[in-house]
Design a protein around this motif. Structure first.
Motif, PDB file in Angstrom:
ATOM      1  N   MET A  73      39.252  69.306  76.455  1.00 14.29           N
ATOM      2  CA  MET A  73      39.095  67.986  77.074  1.00 14.29           C
ATOM      3  C   MET A  73      39.913  66.935  76.327  1.00 14.29           C
ATOM      4  O   MET A  73      40.542  66.073  76.953  1.00 14.29           O
ATOM      5  CB  MET A  73      37.612  67.604  77.105  1.00 14.29           C
ATOM      6  N   ASP A  74      39.906  66.996  75.000  1.00  9.88           N
ATOM      7  CA  ASP A  74      40.705  66.054  74.212  1.00  9.88           C
ATOM      8  C   ASP A  74      42.192  66.225  74.475  1.00  9.88           C
ATOM      9  O   ASP A  74      42.954  65.262  74.433  1.00  9.88           O
ATOM     10  CB  ASP A  74      40.423  66.228  72.721  1.00  9.88           C
ATOM     11  N   ALA A  75      42.615  67.455  74.759  1.00  6.56           N
ATOM     12  CA  ALA A  75      44.033  67.721  75.027  1.00  6.56           C
ATOM     13  C   ALA A  75      44.507  67.074  76.330  1.00  6.56           C
ATOM     14  O   ALA A  75      45.710  66.980  76.568  1.00  6.56           O
ATOM     15  CB  ALA A  75      44.277  69.223  75.080  1.00  6.56           C
ATOM     16  N   ARG A 105      38.487  61.659  71.449  1.00  7.73           N
ATOM     17  CA  ARG A 105      37.251  60.912  71.710  1.00  7.73           C
ATOM     18  C   ARG A 105      36.052  61.848  71.891  1.00  7.73           C
ATOM     19  O   ARG A 105      34.962  61.563  71.409  1.00  7.73           O
ATOM     20  CB  ARG A 105      37.414  60.044  72.953  1.00  7.73           C
ATOM     21  N   VAL A 106      36.282  62.946  72.590  1.00  7.19           N
ATOM     22  CA  VAL A 106      35.178  63.876  72.851  1.00  7.19           C
ATOM     23  C   VAL A 106      34.753  64.565  71.555  1.00  7.19           C
ATOM     24  O   VAL A 106      33.555  64.718  71.300  1.00  7.19           O
ATOM     25  CB  VAL A 106      35.569  64.907  73.935  1.00  7.19           C
ATOM     26  N   SER A 107      35.716  64.951  70.737  1.00  8.21           N
ATOM     27  CA  SER A 107      35.385  65.576  69.447  1.00  8.21           C
ATOM     28  C   SER A 107      34.593  64.618  68.570  1.00  8.21           C
ATOM     29  O   SER A 107      33.607  65.006  67.937  1.00  8.21           O
ATOM     30  CB  SER A 107      36.655  66.001  68.713  1.00  8.21           C
ATOM     31  N   THR A 150      42.751  68.471  86.303  1.00  7.56           N
ATOM     32  CA  THR A 150      43.890  68.240  85.416  1.00  7.56           C
ATOM     33  C   THR A 150      43.937  69.258  84.280  1.00  7.56           C
ATOM     34  O   THR A 150      44.980  69.418  83.654  1.00  7.56           O
ATOM     35  CB  THR A 150      43.837  66.820  84.815  1.00  7.56           C
ATOM     36  N   MET A 151      42.827  69.936  84.039  1.00  5.48           N
ATOM     37  CA  MET A 151      42.784  70.960  82.993  1.00  5.48           C
ATOM     38  C   MET A 151      43.361  72.256  83.558  1.00  5.48           C
ATOM     39  O   MET A 151      42.820  72.837  84.486  1.00  5.48           O
ATOM     40  CB  MET A 151      41.343  71.185  82.528  1.00  5.48           C
ATOM     41  N   LYS A 152      44.472  72.675  83.006  1.00  6.27           N
ATOM     42  CA  LYS A 152      45.164  73.867  83.498  1.00  6.27           C
ATOM     43  C   LYS A 152      44.612  75.121  82.832  1.00  6.27           C
ATOM     44  O   LYS A 152      44.255  75.115  81.668  1.00  6.27           O
ATOM     45  CB  LYS A 152      46.661  73.771  83.212  1.00  6.27           C
ATOM     46  N   ILE A 153      44.568  76.202  83.602  1.00  8.08           N
ATOM     47  CA  ILE A 153      44.173  77.504  83.069  1.00  8.08           C
ATOM     48  C   ILE A 153      45.437  78.192  82.573  1.00  8.08           C
ATOM     49  O   ILE A 153      46.387  78.393  83.337  1.00  8.08           O
ATOM     50  CB  ILE A 153      43.463  78.344  84.144  1.00  8.08           C
ATOM     51  N   LYS A 154      45.450  78.529  81.284  1.00  5.23           N
ATOM     52  CA  LYS A 154      46.619  79.183  80.695  1.00  5.23           C
ATOM     53  C   LYS A 154      46.461  80.693  80.803  1.00  5.23           C
ATOM     54  O   LYS A 154      45.493  81.261  80.313  1.00  5.23           O
ATOM     55  CB  LYS A 154      46.754  78.779  79.232  1.00  5.23           C
ATOM     56  N   LEU A 155      47.415  81.318  81.451  1.00  7.83           N
ATOM     57  CA  LEU A 155      47.398  82.772  81.585  1.00  7.83           C
ATOM     58  C   LEU A 155      48.052  83.417  80.376  1.00  7.83           C
ATOM     59  O   LEU A 155      49.048  82.913  79.857  1.00  7.83           O
ATOM     60  CB  LEU A 155      48.137  83.191  82.848  1.00  7.83           C
TER      61      LEU A 155
END
Length: 160
Positions: free
Chosen positions: A87-89, A95-97, A128-133
């Motif tokens: 989420m921070d990325a 902020r979340v950390s 917006t959070m992408k899944i990395k393969l």
């Protein structure tokens, strides 16, 4: 809005990514075992009969399932730390950390920081959070599967 409800869609995406990574890790390990068995059988016997083919494929499938489960539980499971890092990325500047680190702090500054983070999270979309393969695992697994098929299909003529 509650932080846990804001975190839920992000955690779901992290679990999907962890599941995909565990599947391909298991596939990689299972295909490696099957390839080793196929090479040993090919060197020892020359031509491989159907029961040996099915046995080596069965061993590879069992290895793939076991390794997939183990890597999901031990390595890729989406815990709170992993989800907050992801989420921070997305541009939240840690902020979340920080919010997770000071979640039990009752000070006024910590309260303001939590409210600010929750407001920014409400504006953020989980899409917006992408899944990395795991591209390298996919490529190596595919290469091993092709090598296994070639080993099983190539006939060796007996010579004296």
């Amino acid at each position: 809005m509650d932080f846990r409800s804001l975190m839920k869609p992000f955690k779901k995406k992290a679990k999907i990514e962890a599941f995909i990574r565990a599947i391909f890790t298991g596939l990689f390990c299972g295909s490696a075992l099957t390839l080793v068995i196929a090479v040993v059988l090919k060197l020892a016997m020359g031509n491989i009969t159907v029961p040996f083919v099915l046995g080596s494929i069965g061993a590879g499938v069992i290895c793939a399932v076991v390794m997939g489960i183990i890597t999901y539980v031990k390595r890729y499971a989406a815990n709170a730390d992993i989800v907050t890092q992801k989420m921070d990325a997305l541009g939240l500047d840690e902020r979340v950390s920080t919010m997770m680190e000071y979640r039990k702090d009752k000070s006024h500054v910590a309260k303001i920081q939590r409210e600010d983070t929750e407001k920014r999270l409400a504006d953020l979309d989980a899409k917006t959070m992408k899944i990395k393969l795991p591209i390298m695992q996919i490529v190596f697994s595919a290469v091993m599967v092709v090598a296994i098929l070639l080993l099983f299909l190539i006939k060796v003529e007996a010579t004296q």
